[in-house]
Design an enzyme around this catalytic site. Sequence first.
Site, PDB file in Angstrom:
ATOM      1  CG  ASP A 369       1.653  -2.584  -1.181  1.00  0.00           C
ATOM      2  OD1 ASP A 369       0.592  -2.784  -0.590  1.00  0.00           O
ATOM      3  OD2 ASP A 369       1.792  -2.707  -2.413  1.00  0.00           O
ATOM      4  CE  LYS A 477       7.033   4.614  -1.082  1.00  0.00           C
ATOM      5  NZ  LYS A 477       7.924   3.452  -0.985  1.00  0.00           N
ATOM      6  CG  ASP A 479       3.329   3.779  -4.485  1.00  0.00           C
ATOM      7  OD1 ASP A 479       3.653   4.357  -5.537  1.00  0.00           O
ATOM      8  OD2 ASP A 479       3.816   2.679  -4.137  1.00  0.00           O
ATOM      9  CG  MET A 480      -0.949   7.121  -8.923  1.00  0.00           C
ATOM     10  SD  MET A 480      -0.475   7.922 -10.426  1.00  0.00           S
ATOM     11  CE  MET A 480      -2.046   8.110 -11.226  1.00  0.00           C
ATOM     12  CG  ASN A 481       2.563   1.418  -7.553  1.00  0.00           C
ATOM     13  OD1 ASN A 481       3.719   1.679  -7.862  1.00  0.00           O
ATOM     14  ND2 ASN A 481       2.167   1.327  -6.299  1.00  0.00           N
ATOM     15  CB  CYS A 527       5.780   7.228  -3.953  1.00  0.00           C
ATOM     16  SG  CYS A 527       6.449   5.691  -4.623  1.00  0.00           S
ATOM     17  CG  ASP A 549       9.946   1.600  -7.522  1.00  0.00           C
ATOM     18  OD1 ASP A 549       9.906   2.174  -6.414  1.00  0.00           O
ATOM     19  OD2 ASP A 549       8.931   1.171  -8.101  1.00  0.00           O
TER      20      ASP A 549
HETATM   21  C1  DGJ Z   1       6.091   1.303  -5.706  1.00  0.00           C
HETATM   22  C2  DGJ Z   1       6.971   2.151  -4.839  1.00  0.00           C
HETATM   23  O1  DGJ Z   1       7.805   2.925  -5.610  1.00  0.00           O
HETATM   24  C3  DGJ Z   1       7.742   1.235  -3.907  1.00  0.00           C
HETATM   25  O2  DGJ Z   1       8.653   1.999  -3.152  1.00  0.00           O
HETATM   26  C4  DGJ Z   1       6.776   0.514  -3.033  1.00  0.00           C
HETATM   27  O3  DGJ Z   1       6.103   1.418  -2.204  1.00  0.00           O
HETATM   28  C5  DGJ Z   1       5.812  -0.274  -3.883  1.00  0.00           C
HETATM   29  N1  DGJ Z   1       5.184   0.534  -4.874  1.00  0.00           N
HETATM   30  C6  DGJ Z   1       4.755  -0.918  -3.025  1.00  0.00           C
HETATM   31  O4  DGJ Z   1       3.781  -1.533  -3.759  1.00  0.00           O
END
Ligand code: DGJ
Length: 728
Positions: A369, A477, A479-481, A527, A549
């Site tokens: 990121d 990678k 991701d999805m947060n 992720c 994480d």
């Molecule tokens: C969550 C991921 O699990 C981390 O490894 C990392 O990529 C962060 N997001 C970055 O914002």
Amino acid sequence: MSVQFIENKNLFILSCAKLSCAFYVDANKRLVHLHFGGKVLGEEGLVPQEIRKGHSSFSPWADGEKPEDSADALPLEFSGFNTGDFRINSATVLTENGSAATDALYVSHHIYKGKKRLAGLPSAFAGDHDSVETLEITMRDTACELEFILSYSVFEECNTIVRSVKAVNNTASPLVIRRLMSAQLDLPHTGFDFVQLSGSWSRERHPERTPLHSGIQSIRSVRGASGHQNSPAIALAAHDATEYSGDVYGAVLAYSGNFLIEAECEQYGTARLCAGINPENFSWMLAPGESFETPEVYLTYSGEGLGGMSRNLHDFMRSHLIRDGWADRKRPLLVNSWEAAYFDFDSVKLLGIAESAAKLGIEMLVLDDGWFGARNDDTTSLGDWFVNTDKIGDLGELVKKINALGVKFGLWFEPEMISEKSKLYQEHPEWVLHEPGRRRSIGRQQMLLDMSRPDVVQYLFETISNILHSANIEYVKWDMNRNLTEVYSDMLPPERQGEVAHRFMLGVYRLHEMLLKEFPGLLIEGCSGGGGRFDAGMLGYVPQIWCSDDTDAMERILIQLGTSYFYPVSTIGAHVSVCPNHITGRSTPFATRGNIALSGTFGYELDLTKLTEEDQALVRKQVADYHRYHHIIAGGDLYRLSDSFKVNPFDAWMYVSKDRKEALVTAVCRFCQPNSGVRFVRPRGLDPETVYEVDGMQVSGATLMSVGFQAKLEPGDGASRIYYLKAL
Ligand code: DGJ
């Protein structure tokens, strides 16, 4: 032949190496379940259960049928709604007159070699030389021309049957699907434990085992993602089943969105399992002539306990789900910039890490990121997928310099998200998932793009492709947060809003397909804030998923072993990170961090330029270990040797190569206890007749498996060793 139809009995027998499934069409054309479990030989003895006799008038029967034909008392392959079967069911479909009654009977069947892929959904595949056969059974509703096609693909060698259902509207009016489960499985008793993988962010997939009880036991998600909280996979294990013995049934749903897996212990003492898209707030309008396919469920059985179930599923997913040969292919040994630098990096820092990587034998640098838009923290720029040149200069030039060092390059994206502070939001506020007139929910300062919209998916494809074409990027990678809220799309009319969550998932899968078509060799790591979307659906597109994480090696034991119940170790993203650990504050020996990350894809998540000489030497050893043992770990059989349902002072697990000539045992002392006895490891899965060399001794497989060997660990919390066993 793995699918047999015995015509004079209307009987179907599906056979794998150690699993059989049988059902028949009764006189009323119901598909009556007979058996799912251990292997049967021949057709004799496959008889309907007697539970159909002696039930009360509260289990109704259809007009013209007999009381013992009640759908409520029969074990069935497929159940409707509001027509006499009151248990959890396969399908509820609304017709134009508002009726939700659904009841389907057998019409015809078709057996063919191989297996079809599902359109737009992740699905298992069969190679030309695989002995896979598929049975498709067409059922028709008793009141209208609504058809259900039940699909059973038999993967003989992996003891796995792939099931899914397709609804076809052959009526002249629109229908609305309220519930359509991928599979229903009736088991003859309720003496099972429900085994699930549950947890939270940074504490994903801890295994739990609870006895089934009257009523319904379930796991589900309404998050728009499978979630950190429950993985869409369960086992039903006989009460006396252990890691190594006893009846265990596994069900893994290949879906990454809202799901439901439920088991009901019902009044006649049987258990029913249903798995599929979560019907909560789900509906799907089916116009005349249209069809709808459910995701797939992978059903397996093992008489060799939970371990046997896991090995079936590992074999199946490695050979038939993970695409393009990635399953046992060595992945680039990578260093990821996240825990090394978070948002604080520039090209000089990145080149420094790449130089150290090159010296240590690390093969790829992944820039996580913070490389795009104006992103220097998590408040901005998601959706603005263009390079922040102020920060890292020209991406193509940077990648060339990194490649010149002999290091590959990978890049982070979070495609499904949008920041309010972004150019994309200024241009397309309507692309955000939102409900008109309702305030928005924010998570990590970000909102979701409406992935159900084709224009959003196209935008993402174009912008991500531009970046991927602009430099030699060999890994992404994804991701999805955060999870979905205010699930509503401007693109759909009010009566179709129940489709949005599933359409969101279809958009995600579509984007994967478009990118993989454009970049066929690209390795994508899934992720979602770690393992918030670790499921067999994602594994249909990505061969590895960042597991958590939480990179604390001690925490990872339970997370990784938990994950291994249903998913192959080669899919588990695992890295060595710095201590004290950024999440838990715990310190663990560097060697142990390596030994535990080896039980996964293996890589680093720290600033390589800051390593001491001593740690650099350990990295070199770990890199060598990775290359030396990869084929055993990624391609071998896993045996969990300690009780993976709890935190143990001492843990061990092992891998045995398929030819049983090599094995690798990992032994870890999580916390040191004085006078705690000798730590014996008893390997499994070896050839009893073969003599193995281990730790300087030459011992037969039989003796090793009966007596074990002593794990000689240094004193101290977190001490560990790996033992290599070689057949002489
Ligand atoms: C969550 C991921 O699990 C981390 O490894 C990392 O990529 C962060 N997001 C970055 O914002």
